[in-house]
Design a protein around this motif. Structure first.
Motif, PDB file in Angstrom:
ATOM      1  N   LEU A   1       0.839  -1.198   0.000  1.00 33.56           N
ATOM      2  CA  LEU A   1       0.000   0.000   0.000  1.00 33.56           C
ATOM      3  C   LEU A   1       0.875   1.249   0.000  1.00 33.56           C
ATOM      4  O   LEU A   1       1.778   1.391   0.824  1.00 33.56           O
ATOM      5  N   TYR A   2       0.583   2.144  -0.935  1.00 31.22           N
ATOM      6  CA  TYR A   2       1.313   3.392  -1.077  1.00 31.22           C
ATOM      7  C   TYR A   2       0.541   4.531  -0.425  1.00 31.22           C
ATOM      8  O   TYR A   2      -0.652   4.422  -0.146  1.00 31.22           O
TER       9      TYR A   2
ATOM     10  N   SER B   1      -0.545   7.068  -1.777  1.00 29.41           N
ATOM     11  CA  SER B   1      -1.658   7.460  -2.650  1.00 29.41           C
ATOM     12  C   SER B   1      -2.900   6.591  -2.454  1.00 29.41           C
ATOM     13  O   SER B   1      -3.985   6.952  -2.924  1.00 29.41           O
ATOM     14  N   HIS B   2      -2.777   5.469  -1.767  1.00 30.68           N
ATOM     15  CA  HIS B   2      -3.933   4.622  -1.452  1.00 30.68           C
ATOM     16  C   HIS B   2      -4.691   5.096  -0.210  1.00 30.68           C
ATOM     17  O   HIS B   2      -5.771   4.604   0.089  1.00 30.68           O
TER      18      HIS B   2
ATOM     19  N   LEU C   1      -6.506   2.983   4.311  1.00 31.03           N
ATOM     20  CA  LEU C   1      -6.825   2.657   2.923  1.00 31.03           C
ATOM     21  C   LEU C   1      -8.198   3.212   2.565  1.00 31.03           C
ATOM     22  O   LEU C   1      -9.194   2.918   3.213  1.00 31.03           O
ATOM     23  N   ASP C   2      -8.224   4.004   1.513  1.00 26.73           N
ATOM     24  CA  ASP C   2      -9.466   4.599   1.027  1.00 26.73           C
ATOM     25  C   ASP C   2     -10.369   3.516   0.443  1.00 26.73           C
ATOM     26  O   ASP C   2      -9.888   2.613  -0.241  1.00 26.73           O
TER      27      ASP C   2
ATOM     28  N   LEU D   1     -10.123   3.269  -3.316  1.00 28.32           N
ATOM     29  CA  LEU D   1      -8.810   2.827  -3.788  1.00 28.32           C
ATOM     30  C   LEU D   1      -8.533   1.373  -3.440  1.00 28.32           C
ATOM     31  O   LEU D   1      -7.660   0.754  -4.040  1.00 28.32           O
TER      32      LEU D   1
ATOM     33  N   SER E   1      -8.820  -0.366  -6.501  1.00 19.33           N
ATOM     34  CA  SER E   1      -7.656  -0.291  -7.403  1.00 19.33           C
ATOM     35  C   SER E   1      -6.637  -1.373  -7.047  1.00 19.33           C
ATOM     36  O   SER E   1      -5.975  -1.929  -7.933  1.00 19.33           O
ATOM     37  N   VAL E   2      -6.509  -1.694  -5.766  1.00 19.54           N
ATOM     38  CA  VAL E   2      -5.630  -2.796  -5.345  1.00 19.54           C
ATOM     39  C   VAL E   2      -6.188  -4.116  -5.877  1.00 19.54           C
ATOM     40  O   VAL E   2      -5.448  -4.956  -6.400  1.00 19.54           O
TER      41      VAL E   2
ATOM     42  N   HIS F   1      -0.591   2.730   5.277  1.00 23.50           N
ATOM     43  CA  HIS F   1       0.543   2.955   4.392  1.00 23.50           C
ATOM     44  C   HIS F   1       1.697   2.007   4.737  1.00 23.50           C
ATOM     45  O   HIS F   1       2.028   1.824   5.904  1.00 23.50           O
TER      46      HIS F   1
END
Length: 141
Positions: A20-21, A23-24, A31-32, A35, A38-39, A78
């Motif tokens: 997880l970055y 941006s996630h 974690l959104d 998003l 997206s993972v 993150h």
């Protein structure tokens, strides 16, 4: 309103790790929810690649996502490494469900589970197409 309950198989033949970055993450630092998908999409691309396909070329036809159901189980943060297991099931003549589960690698904490409904789609003719027999066989369906 009844809550979504996704029943998973006992085990998945395919699993992949996704870190997880930043941006996630969302404003709350975890974690959104959008998003997370997206993972799962990244895991789906890797699942198809493991079977020798791409999402645009499964024996000459592609796939399209028809629906998605998600059950959130815990926060993710993150830098954590998610293990996403995935497999195909509940086949119809034109598609199937991709069942998936996501857990944090070191603690084994379940983060989410769900299913993504896909249909096979001929992008040249813009029409839904039958499930290729070889995909059904390779994916365990």
């Amino acid at each position: 309103m009844p809550r979504i309950e996704v029943q998973l198989p006992e085990r998945f033949a395919f699993a992949t790790e996704v870190t997880l970055y930043l941006s996630h993450m969302n404003y709350a630092g975890h974690l959104d929810n959008a998003l997370l998908l997206s993972v799962v999409s990244e895991a789906r691309v890797r699942f198809f690649k493991s079977l020798g396909y791409t999402e645009l070329d499964v024996e000459g036809i592609g796939i399209a996502v028809a629906d998605a159901a998600v059950q959130y189980k815990s926060e993710a943060f993150h830098g954590e490494v998610m293990v996403v297991g995935m497999g195909a099931g509940d086949f119809s003549s034109k598609g199937c469900d991709l069942l998936w589960s996501m857990h944090e690698k070191s603690s084994q904490r379940e983060v989410a589970r769900g299913k993504t409904g896909i249909v096979f789609f001929d992008y040249a003719s813009h029409k839904v197409a039958p499930v290729p027999d070889s995909f059904r066989a390779r994916s365990g369906g």
